[in-house]
Scaffold this motif. Sequence first.
Motif, PDB file in Angstrom:
ATOM      1  N   TYR A   1     101.433  53.953 -21.658  1.00  0.00           N
ATOM      2  CA  TYR A   1     102.618  54.172 -21.281  1.00  0.00           C
ATOM      3  C   TYR A   1     103.421  54.618 -22.408  1.00  0.00           C
ATOM      4  N   ASN A   2     102.854  55.704 -23.410  1.00  0.00           N
ATOM      5  CA  ASN A   2     103.576  56.089 -24.355  1.00  0.00           C
ATOM      6  C   ASN A   2     104.527  57.014 -23.866  1.00  0.00           C
ATOM      7  N   LYS A   3     105.579  57.069 -24.501  1.00  0.00           N
ATOM      8  CA  LYS A   3     106.905  58.258 -24.018  1.00  0.00           C
ATOM      9  C   LYS A   3     106.192  59.644 -23.869  1.00  0.00           C
TER      10      LYS A   3
ATOM     11  N   HIS B   1     104.007  59.397 -20.716  1.00  0.00           N
ATOM     12  CA  HIS B   1     104.848  58.587 -19.506  1.00  0.00           C
ATOM     13  C   HIS B   1     106.389  58.744 -19.647  1.00  0.00           C
ATOM     14  N   LYS B   2     107.046  59.764 -19.226  1.00  0.00           N
ATOM     15  CA  LYS B   2     108.177  60.322 -19.827  1.00  0.00           C
ATOM     16  C   LYS B   2     109.323  59.408 -19.147  1.00  0.00           C
ATOM     17  N   VAL B   3     108.926  59.025 -18.026  1.00  0.00           N
ATOM     18  CA  VAL B   3     110.197  58.188 -17.379  1.00  0.00           C
ATOM     19  C   VAL B   3     109.606  56.853 -16.949  1.00  0.00           C
ATOM     20  N   ALA B   4     110.145  55.703 -17.244  1.00  0.00           N
ATOM     21  CA  ALA B   4     109.878  54.682 -17.000  1.00  0.00           C
ATOM     22  C   ALA B   4     110.078  54.244 -15.293  1.00  0.00           C
ATOM     23  N   ILE B   5     109.061  53.362 -15.121  1.00  0.00           N
ATOM     24  CA  ILE B   5     109.227  53.032 -13.651  1.00  0.00           C
ATOM     25  C   ILE B   5     109.730  51.588 -13.656  1.00  0.00           C
ATOM     26  N   GLN B   6     111.157  51.419 -13.018  1.00  0.00           N
ATOM     27  CA  GLN B   6     112.019  50.342 -13.244  1.00  0.00           C
ATOM     28  C   GLN B   6     111.222  49.138 -12.425  1.00  0.00           C
ATOM     29  N   ASN B   7     110.880  48.190 -12.952  1.00  0.00           N
ATOM     30  CA  ASN B   7     110.507  46.842 -12.236  1.00  0.00           C
ATOM     31  C   ASN B   7     111.142  45.541 -12.631  1.00  0.00           C
ATOM     32  N   GLU B   8     112.099  44.961 -12.181  1.00  0.00           N
ATOM     33  CA  GLU B   8     112.930  44.000 -12.591  1.00  0.00           C
ATOM     34  C   GLU B   8     112.043  42.693 -12.582  1.00  0.00           C
TER      35      GLU B   8
END
Lengths: 535, 316
Positions: free
Chosen positions: B45-47, B50-57
């Motif tokens: 998941y290096n920037k 993986h340009k946009v993080a997938i949010q998961n709270e």
Amino acid sequence: MIYQKDTAEPSYLDYKGKYKGIFSWIFSTDHKRIALLYMFSILTFFAIGATLGLLMKFELIAPGRTIMSAQAYNAFFTLHGIIMIFAVVIPGLPAVFGNFLLPIMIGAKDVAFPRINLLSWYLYVTGVSLVVISQFTGQGPPDTGWTFYAPYSFRTAGNMLPAVFGAFVLGFSSILTGLNFLVTIHRMRAPGMTWLKMPLFPWTLYATGWVQLLATPIIGITLLMIVAERTLHIGFFDPTLGGDPLLYQHLFWTYSHPAVYIMILPAMGAISEIITTYSHKAIFGYKFMIASVLAIAFVGYFIWGHHMFTSGMSGTALYTFSLLTFIVAVPSAIKVFNWIATMHQGSIDLQTPFYWAMAFLFVFMIGGFSGLILGSLAANVHLHNTHFVVAHFHFIVFGGTGFAFFGAMHYWYPKITGRMYDTRWANIGLVLFFIGFITLYGPMFYLGFKGMPRRYYDYDEVFHAGNIVSTMGSWVLYSGLVIIVINLFASLKSKIKAPSDPWGGKTLEWTIPSPPPVENFEEIPTVTKGPYNYS
Amino acid sequence: MYSTTGIDASNFVSTFNTSFYFIAGISLFLLTGLTITMLYFVFKYNKKKHKVAIQNEGNLLLEITWTAIPVILALMMFYYGWEGWKPLGKVPANAMTVTTTARMWSFSFRYENGKESADLVVPVNTPVKINLVSLDVIHSLFIPAYRIKSDIVPGREKVMWFLPEREGDYDLYCAEYCGLRHSYMKSMVKVISKEKFAAWLGDTTTLAVATTGTTPGEEGLSIMRIQGCLACHSSDGTKIVGPTYLNLFGKQEVVTRNGTDVTITVDSAYIKRSIFEPNADIVKGYPKGLMQSYKGKISDADITKIIEYLKSLNEK
């Protein structure tokens, strides 16, 4: 106080107040300047403590005398322990980063009691000076170990009273800081920042505040008992007066064990901020992170007895303390799982503070796991008071708190100084520090397992190889440390100015200029979203 | 330290090992697993990739799982530790009793028949119960090969026990910091056959294992080893804590008596006084209050033997 809505308000570093030069610092009630006062005091004491440690390791490179006498060695480990525990790691993160960032992160202009905040720093300096000076003013040099165990400490001349009095003064510094933070968090959060919209670093400071407030008075009571014993000959601790040495150990650890959580909780908070910012992703399991911090702080009060498994407590006490020690490991495990889950599907920006956080996770896990081994009664009987324990607590206290401290330093450096540091040197320093750390403390697990007791000036040949490796590690670690500190100081003159949000952080400190203006916020923000809102 | 015959050094080696390796094994597994997972995430998941993080709270089920599993593991770890510890408190009724006296900075061991020794000599396969007595500060009797230790707390009655299962010599250390010579406060456990032990114990004419010869002062030396004199006084001229014995007898010394300096000659009377009232005359340059009185512990006859030994150290 008149608050001017001046858009060009000077930063806290440029602000011209009533006093000039050094007085503009030591008489300042600005939480940011007080934070830096702590930073410089702590770094000074840390440099002294680390140098003592380096010399001790050099002494242990070979059996017999290498560079110092047994008396000097015993004095060195005593001072190393006192300085590192009381003057460095206990105030460490809360007093430096807590002071600087707590008001900003909750949207306040300062802490609740700015003058008491300054008083805390004076008490801190007075307390540390008393402890250090007291060690040199009795008959002969200090040699009790930082735990001052009775009755040995009572036999070594008159050092005991001023030393514990110093700890007492330090305790007040700690209590007042804790109280200040608690009131600040309760009363001064920005409009809309409900408890569950508060970032995790302030949450850990909140838990720490309670520990400081409730556990620290024990050291005060202990002092009064020592005074009564020394002056009125009431036998509390000294068996020749009819006292019980174990009572001293109980009281000492009733404070000193929760003190471990004063060190580690804010470290966990800083690591949470770092991981979430560089992953560009909300912290995983925010509420569980809060619950685990509160659980650690609460259960942490009831496990001091695991320092005394071989002292001669009853069986009931032994298994109760052992059970609770295992229980307190669970919330720490939950935190580790959530940190790693935060990285999952993030968009990770590999900056220096993130490397520190990764290194923190690794050494913190080793420290935690070795703590489980020590918490086990059957294993403790062999490993207690050996180098295994020394390795364990250096992995937790130096590995945990220390790595988090340096991580926090690199994370908030642009905010505090308004400059960017040289990343290449910062990373070189980190790599050396990490390799040195593992090489220095790793072999101690092995030495302890083989049976080398701690606080040993000299040792049998069977322990030689492990000590050689460990000593070499200390050189690498120290070089890394020097590079890190020089780089941070050199970068103060860097031409690259820090923007207000260099990392893409979401908490409130990244919404104001770097370095922050005196009053932090031109207008107190109204909070509507959670702390890690990346969507 | 480690068995080559498959027999453990003591009965507590296996209880320690069960607990230690159980926890260490699980820990190593989790440490490796979590570290690899972390490194994999950081890599994957290096920037850059993986340009946009997938949010998961969060995920309640996951939280419950990774709370429950550590709780179960922690309880199991606790249980093994507790089970392994229980036998430490159960001294067998047929155990042989030895009393150890710890002082700064030596151990001595006294047997039921009155025999004293500087080493802990025990017969193999016989449970040994040790009464722990400290004359000054807290010490701790630690036998690494046996995986046990117990603090020796002044003013408290304590015992420890073990079953030596293999013949041989094992290190015995003090594990609670007790001052200047802490790292030199050590002794040996000598495990011998039951027959040899019976002969050794029954032979009360010699005071310690080491004594074989009849050279002058040999017995005196044995007495001093047992009493721990040599922890602080050298026989070769080195200054440890107290004055050296080399060339001591007959020497002129300046001592502090009630705050005034007096010059004395080291003779038999002075030696006896120094043993019984060690703080009456303090040799100049040495600290007061470190040595305890040996009145009642060393007989007049023994002092004569000690003096014989001191005389033998005078270089002609």
